[in-house]
Design a protein around this motif. Structure first.
Motif, PDB file in Angstrom:
ATOM      1  N   ILE A   1       0.861  -1.180   0.000  1.00 61.51           N
ATOM      2  CA  ILE A   1       0.000   0.000   0.000  1.00 61.51           C
ATOM      3  C   ILE A   1       0.900   1.234   0.000  1.00 61.51           C
ATOM      4  N   GLY A   2       0.924   1.963  -1.120  1.00 62.01           N
ATOM      5  CA  GLY A   2       1.784   3.134  -1.247  1.00 62.01           C
ATOM      6  C   GLY A   2       1.184   4.385  -0.651  1.00 62.01           C
ATOM      7  N   ARG A   3      -0.147   4.484  -0.693  1.00 59.10           N
ATOM      8  CA  ARG A   3      -0.815   5.609  -0.061  1.00 59.10           C
ATOM      9  C   ARG A   3      -2.285   5.286   0.139  1.00 59.10           C
TER      10      ARG A   3
ATOM     11  N   LEU B   1     -14.593   6.002  -7.194  1.00 59.29           N
ATOM     12  CA  LEU B   1     -13.695   5.395  -6.209  1.00 59.29           C
ATOM     13  C   LEU B   1     -14.324   5.314  -4.824  1.00 59.29           C
ATOM     14  N   GLY B   2     -15.501   5.890  -4.659  1.00 59.03           N
ATOM     15  CA  GLY B   2     -16.212   5.741  -3.404  1.00 59.03           C
ATOM     16  C   GLY B   2     -15.575   6.479  -2.241  1.00 59.03           C
ATOM     17  N   ALA B   3     -15.800   5.930  -1.038  1.00 56.92           N
ATOM     18  CA  ALA B   3     -15.445   6.640   0.192  1.00 56.92           C
ATOM     19  C   ALA B   3     -13.963   6.612   0.529  1.00 56.92           C
ATOM     20  N   ARG B   4     -13.240   5.610   0.089  1.00 56.22           N
ATOM     21  CA  ARG B   4     -11.826   5.472   0.406  1.00 56.22           C
ATOM     22  C   ARG B   4     -11.129   4.758  -0.749  1.00 56.22           C
ATOM     23  N   ALA B   5      -9.796   4.910  -0.795  1.00 55.31           N
ATOM     24  CA  ALA B   5      -9.003   4.174  -1.782  1.00 55.31           C
ATOM     25  C   ALA B   5      -7.649   3.817  -1.189  1.00 55.31           C
ATOM     26  N   LEU B   6      -7.174   2.642  -1.537  1.00 53.01           N
ATOM     27  CA  LEU B   6      -5.829   2.175  -1.211  1.00 53.01           C
ATOM     28  C   LEU B   6      -5.096   1.994  -2.529  1.00 53.01           C
ATOM     29  N   TYR B   7      -3.907   2.590  -2.649  1.00 53.34           N
ATOM     30  CA  TYR B   7      -3.160   2.614  -3.902  1.00 53.34           C
ATOM     31  C   TYR B   7      -1.991   1.640  -3.802  1.00 53.34           C
ATOM     32  N   LEU B   8      -1.936   0.697  -4.719  1.00 56.97           N
ATOM     33  CA  LEU B   8      -0.901  -0.336  -4.675  1.00 56.97           C
ATOM     34  C   LEU B   8       0.337   0.104  -5.451  1.00 56.97           C
ATOM     35  N   TYR B   9       1.488  -0.090  -4.802  1.00 53.92           N
ATOM     36  CA  TYR B   9       2.777   0.242  -5.402  1.00 53.92           C
ATOM     37  C   TYR B   9       3.626  -1.025  -5.481  1.00 53.92           C
TER      38      TYR B   9
ATOM     39  N   GLY C   1       8.316   0.811  -5.502  1.00 48.69           N
ATOM     40  CA  GLY C   1       8.238   2.251  -5.287  1.00 48.69           C
ATOM     41  C   GLY C   1       7.422   3.001  -6.317  1.00 48.69           C
ATOM     42  N   ARG C   2       6.799   2.295  -7.249  1.00 46.76           N
ATOM     43  CA  ARG C   2       6.020   2.947  -8.308  1.00 46.76           C
ATOM     44  C   ARG C   2       4.562   2.531  -8.254  1.00 46.76           C
ATOM     45  N   ASP C   3       3.708   3.477  -8.602  1.00 50.23           N
ATOM     46  CA  ASP C   3       2.270   3.229  -8.624  1.00 50.23           C
ATOM     47  C   ASP C   3       1.948   2.191  -9.699  1.00 50.23           C
ATOM     48  N   THR C   4       1.210   1.150  -9.314  1.00 51.01           N
ATOM     49  CA  THR C   4       0.811   0.115 -10.278  1.00 51.01           C
ATOM     50  C   THR C   4      -0.486   0.480 -10.994  1.00 51.01           C
ATOM     51  N   TYR C   5      -1.170   1.527 -10.535  1.00 55.23           N
ATOM     52  CA  TYR C   5      -2.507   1.918 -11.001  1.00 55.23           C
ATOM     53  C   TYR C   5      -3.556   0.863 -10.679  1.00 55.23           C
ATOM     54  N   TYR C   6      -3.223   0.002  -9.728  1.00 52.60           N
ATOM     55  CA  TYR C   6      -4.160  -0.987  -9.204  1.00 52.60           C
ATOM     56  C   TYR C   6      -4.708  -0.412  -7.903  1.00 52.60           C
ATOM     57  N   ARG C   7      -6.033  -0.353  -7.795  1.00 49.75           N
ATOM     58  CA  ARG C   7      -6.677   0.291  -6.658  1.00 49.75           C
ATOM     59  C   ARG C   7      -7.607  -0.676  -5.932  1.00 49.75           C
ATOM     60  N   ILE C   8      -7.673  -0.502  -4.626  1.00 48.73           N
ATOM     61  CA  ILE C   8      -8.712  -1.118  -3.811  1.00 48.73           C
ATOM     62  C   ILE C   8      -9.540   0.046  -3.290  1.00 48.73           C
ATOM     63  N   HIS C   9     -10.823   0.082  -3.605  1.00 52.83           N
ATOM     64  CA  HIS C   9     -11.599   1.286  -3.301  1.00 52.83           C
ATOM     65  C   HIS C   9     -13.068   0.968  -3.085  1.00 52.83           C
ATOM     66  N   GLY C  10     -13.842   2.003  -2.789  1.00 58.11           N
ATOM     67  CA  GLY C  10     -15.263   1.846  -2.554  1.00 58.11           C
ATOM     68  C   GLY C  10     -16.061   1.858  -3.850  1.00 58.11           C
ATOM     69  N   THR C  11     -17.367   1.851  -3.702  1.00 58.40           N
ATOM     70  CA  THR C  11     -18.259   1.926  -4.857  1.00 58.40           C
ATOM     71  C   THR C  11     -19.600   2.458  -4.413  1.00 58.40           C
TER      72      THR C  11
ATOM     73  N   ASP D   1      -2.194  -0.011   7.270  1.00 57.34           N
ATOM     74  CA  ASP D   1      -1.148   1.007   7.307  1.00 57.34           C
ATOM     75  C   ASP D   1      -0.501   1.167   5.939  1.00 57.34           C
ATOM     76  N   VAL D   2      -0.028   2.382   5.650  1.00 54.69           N
ATOM     77  CA  VAL D   2       0.794   2.582   4.461  1.00 54.69           C
ATOM     78  C   VAL D   2       2.037   1.702   4.600  1.00 54.69           C
ATOM     79  N   GLY D   3       2.380   1.012   3.535  1.00 56.88           N
ATOM     80  CA  GLY D   3       3.492   0.069   3.559  1.00 56.88           C
ATOM     81  C   GLY D   3       3.060  -1.369   3.789  1.00 56.88           C
ATOM     82  N   ALA D   4       1.765  -1.572   4.076  1.00 62.48           N
ATOM     83  CA  ALA D   4       1.276  -2.929   4.316  1.00 62.48           C
ATOM     84  C   ALA D   4       1.437  -3.781   3.061  1.00 62.48           C
ATOM     85  N   PRO D   5       1.802  -5.051   3.218  1.00 59.39           N
ATOM     86  CA  PRO D   5       1.945  -5.931   2.064  1.00 59.39           C
ATOM     87  C   PRO D   5       0.594  -6.367   1.509  1.00 59.39           C
TER      88      PRO D   5
END
Length: 259
Positions: free
Chosen positions: A114-116, A152-160, A163-173, A203-207
């Protein structure tokens, strides 16, 4: 736009926008049970709608489960085929969330972090999305700010990865009918109530581990690894989306002025 009409409109709008990578206890019941964790929630000027119980039929509910994987506590495990996301809590223990999955969600596997994290994130279609389907996405090229109109709904987790954004998201709907199913595009979507819960735990940095189809079959079985059907996005009028955005921004300004 009246609030009731606007709420119905957002549900329709997000049936298209889900291609991007919904308090008080609900009065409805399912099998005699109520689900306060999926009730209406209020965040500032935004009312998050209660989830209709018809979308909460087993296994489409957040639940604590026995988990036999070897991932460390704090890890997210995404199964885009079984339409589940696991948050590992400890030895043989995890919270399982139902998810909806788009094409990008099915095309990604392996490990990331989780990058951000973001609350009420905005959305802008990528240049590739606009090129591949200009009729659907070009009208939204300027983006949609965070709020109920954002896919993207109420929240989003951005996968890296690396160190680079994968543009893969976990988010709301805002389209709960999609949960447990798959769409023509997009990433991993949860009920807004569930992504709020997950966002607070992670947490940010979570695997993050995203299963392949073979790993899904091994962990869940063939039938569960093929759970859900295909949901087709419905085109809508961009002018109506932006009219709702303007109304929401007006309500936000009124709310902030009252605080």
């Amino acid at each position: 736009m009246p609030i009731a009409a606007a709420r119905n409109f957002v549900l329709l709008a997000c049936s298209l926008l889900l291609a991007a990578c919904a308090g008080t206890m609900p009065s409805d019941t399912l099998g005699g049970a109520t689900y306060p964790e999926y009730g209406e929630m209020q965040e500032g000027h935004i009312t998050i709608d209660a989830i209709d119980p018809q979308y909460l039929r087993e296994p489409n509910r957040r639940t604590s489960v026995t988990y036999t994987g070897d991932e460390a506590p704090g890890t997210i495990v995404v199964d885009p085929y079984a339409k589940f996301l696991y948050f590992v809590q400890g030895p043989e223990s995890a919270i399982r969330y139902p998810v909806a999955v788009g094409r990008e969600g099915r095309g990604f596997s392996g490990r990331a972090t989780i990058g951000r994290k973001a609350e009420w994130p905005g959305w802008t279609p990528t240049a590739n999305m606009i090129r591949s389907d200009p009729e659907a996405y070009a009208p939204f090229a300027k983006g949609i700010p965070g709020g109920k109109a954002s896919p993207l709904g109420a929240r989003a987790l951005y996968l890296y990865r690396g160190g680079r954004d994968t543009y893969y998201r976990i988010h709301g709907t805002n389209d709960p009918a999609t949960i447990g199913n798959q769409g023509s595009a997009g990433c991993i979507r949860l009920f807004n109530q569930d992504i709020i819960d997950l966002h607070a735990r992670v947490d940010v940095g979570a695997p993050v581990v995203v299963r392949s189809y073979e790993e899904s079959v091994a962990a869940e079985g063939v039938e569960t690894a093929n759970r859900g059907g295909e949901m087709v996005p419905k085109p809508i009028d961009a002018d109506r989306v932006y009219a709702y955005v303007a109304e929401e921004q007006r309500r936000k300004a009124e709310y902030e002025a009252s605080q």
